[in-house]
Design an enzyme around this catalytic site. Structure first.
Site, PDB file in Angstrom:
ATOM      1  N   HIS A 225       0.828  -1.204   0.000  1.00 56.86           N
ATOM      2  CA  HIS A 225       0.000   0.000   0.000  1.00 56.86           C
ATOM      3  C   HIS A 225       0.867   1.262   0.000  1.00 56.86           C
ATOM      4  O   HIS A 225       1.788   1.391   0.787  1.00 56.86           O
ATOM      5  CB  HIS A 225      -0.890  -0.032   1.250  1.00 56.86           C
ATOM      6  CG  HIS A 225      -1.910   1.041   1.331  1.00 56.86           C
ATOM      7  ND1 HIS A 225      -2.147   1.738   2.493  1.00 56.86           N
ATOM      8  CD2 HIS A 225      -2.774   1.538   0.408  1.00 56.86           C
ATOM      9  CE1 HIS A 225      -3.119   2.618   2.295  1.00 56.86           C
ATOM     10  NE2 HIS A 225      -3.517   2.517   1.036  1.00 56.86           N
TER      11      HIS A 225
ATOM     12  N   HIS B 163      -0.508  11.345  -1.861  1.00 57.67           N
ATOM     13  CA  HIS B 163      -1.834  10.953  -1.377  1.00 57.67           C
ATOM     14  C   HIS B 163      -2.678  12.150  -0.973  1.00 57.67           C
ATOM     15  O   HIS B 163      -3.852  12.246  -1.316  1.00 57.67           O
ATOM     16  CB  HIS B 163      -1.707   9.992  -0.193  1.00 57.67           C
ATOM     17  CG  HIS B 163      -3.028   9.582   0.384  1.00 57.67           C
ATOM     18  ND1 HIS B 163      -3.674  10.325   1.369  1.00 57.67           N
ATOM     19  CD2 HIS B 163      -3.845   8.533   0.112  1.00 57.67           C
ATOM     20  CE1 HIS B 163      -4.818   9.739   1.665  1.00 57.67           C
ATOM     21  NE2 HIS B 163      -4.954   8.657   0.925  1.00 57.67           N
TER      22      HIS B 163
ATOM     23  N   GLU C  65      -3.514   4.417  -8.253  1.00 55.74           N
ATOM     24  CA  GLU C  65      -4.790   5.017  -7.870  1.00 55.74           C
ATOM     25  C   GLU C  65      -4.821   6.465  -8.348  1.00 55.74           C
ATOM     26  O   GLU C  65      -3.983   7.279  -7.952  1.00 55.74           O
ATOM     27  CB  GLU C  65      -5.021   4.975  -6.365  1.00 55.74           C
ATOM     28  CG  GLU C  65      -6.359   5.611  -6.001  1.00 55.74           C
ATOM     29  CD  GLU C  65      -6.674   5.656  -4.521  1.00 55.74           C
ATOM     30  OE1 GLU C  65      -7.551   6.458  -4.123  1.00 55.74           O
ATOM     31  OE2 GLU C  65      -6.044   4.903  -3.752  1.00 55.74           O
TER      32      GLU C  65
END
Length: 254
Positions: A13, A55, A115
């Site tokens: 992750h 992020h 992502e």
């Protein structure tokens, strides 16, 4: 059911999980050293339209910079340290561009889940830009099948708008829809952005998870940080997990 080795089903992750500064090349290298076959990281746009690994919408938590990512140029990001706040051992870790991360994953033979992480109001632009960069790599892989370096790439996002833009820009790239809650119209959402897989939160109800896995679509779960939960999910039919703790699976067991 044939047993698939854990290393084929682990996705580190945000690059290297909790073992390294997130969304950095250092984290990707650590995941590889631990035996992971795949990594997940977040991609958003700078103000000048360069896809970079990040992020948060702002720089403070993970870098020594400050302010919104969407107001920062790629050149300004070159001067920031994305490692020092994690641990002094990672000082002078740059904020990577998406292209740099893909090159490293190519060298290491890692599968990539990128992502698409739009800052507010940039869903379509981010989807297009990420897919454009990833599409170049994917096309090279198809045209050069004997070369194992280009990574397999999947684009995922919570934003159906971003995935729709990615589909338009690079229709051949696989896409996965990220879900926090699992709405009753999940299949319609999936179809709307041409996604072929679902990525769901680890806390989804077991009956819902069973239905999702029974649908025949690949289902992956985030974020799974203990082996017992991972074993339960794999037994339920989950195809992969995203984890902050790839070190819990030793090389011998993977």
């Amino acid at each position: 059911r044939e047993r698939v080795p854990a290393r084929h089903r682990l996705r580190a992750h945000r690059g290297g999980g909790a073992l390294a500064p997130e969304n950095t090349l250092a984290g990707i290298r650590i995941a590889h050293r631990l035996g992971c076959r795949g990594v997940e990281f977040d991609v958003m746009l700078t103000v000048d339209g360069v896809p970079i690994l990040m992020h948060d919408d702002t720089l403070e938590r993970t870098t020594d910079g400050a302010g919104p990512v969407a107001a920062t140029t790629a050149e300004q990001l070159d001067w920031l340290d994305a490692g020092i706040k994690h641990h002094p051992a990672f000082a002078v870790s740059p904020v990577p561009t998406f292209a740099q991360a893909l090159r490293l994953c190519s060298e290491l033979g890692l599968w990539v889940n990128a992502e698409i992480k739009p800052t507010p109001g940039t869903d379509a632009a981010t989807g297009r830009a990420v897919a454009a960069v990833a599409g170049v790599v994917s096309t090279h892989r198809v045209k050069n099948p004997a070369q194992n370096s280009p990574p397999a790439i999947v684009l995922s996002s919570f934003s159906t708008v971003a995935l729709q833009a990615a589909m338009t820009a690079s229709p051949a790239l696989p896409r996965a829809l990220l879900l926090g809650e699992t709405p009753t119209d999940w299949r319609a959402l999936l179809d709307s952005c041409g996604a072929s897989a679902l990525h769901v939160a680890v806390g989804v109800e077991s009956s819902t998870l069973h239905d999702l896995c029974a649908s025949g679509l690949p289902v992956a779960c985030y974020t799974v940080n203990d082996r017992q939960t991972a074993d339960i999910l794999f037994a339920a039919g989950v195809s992969a997990i995203f984890t902050d703790r790839p070190d819990l699976w030793t090389a011998g067991e993977m």
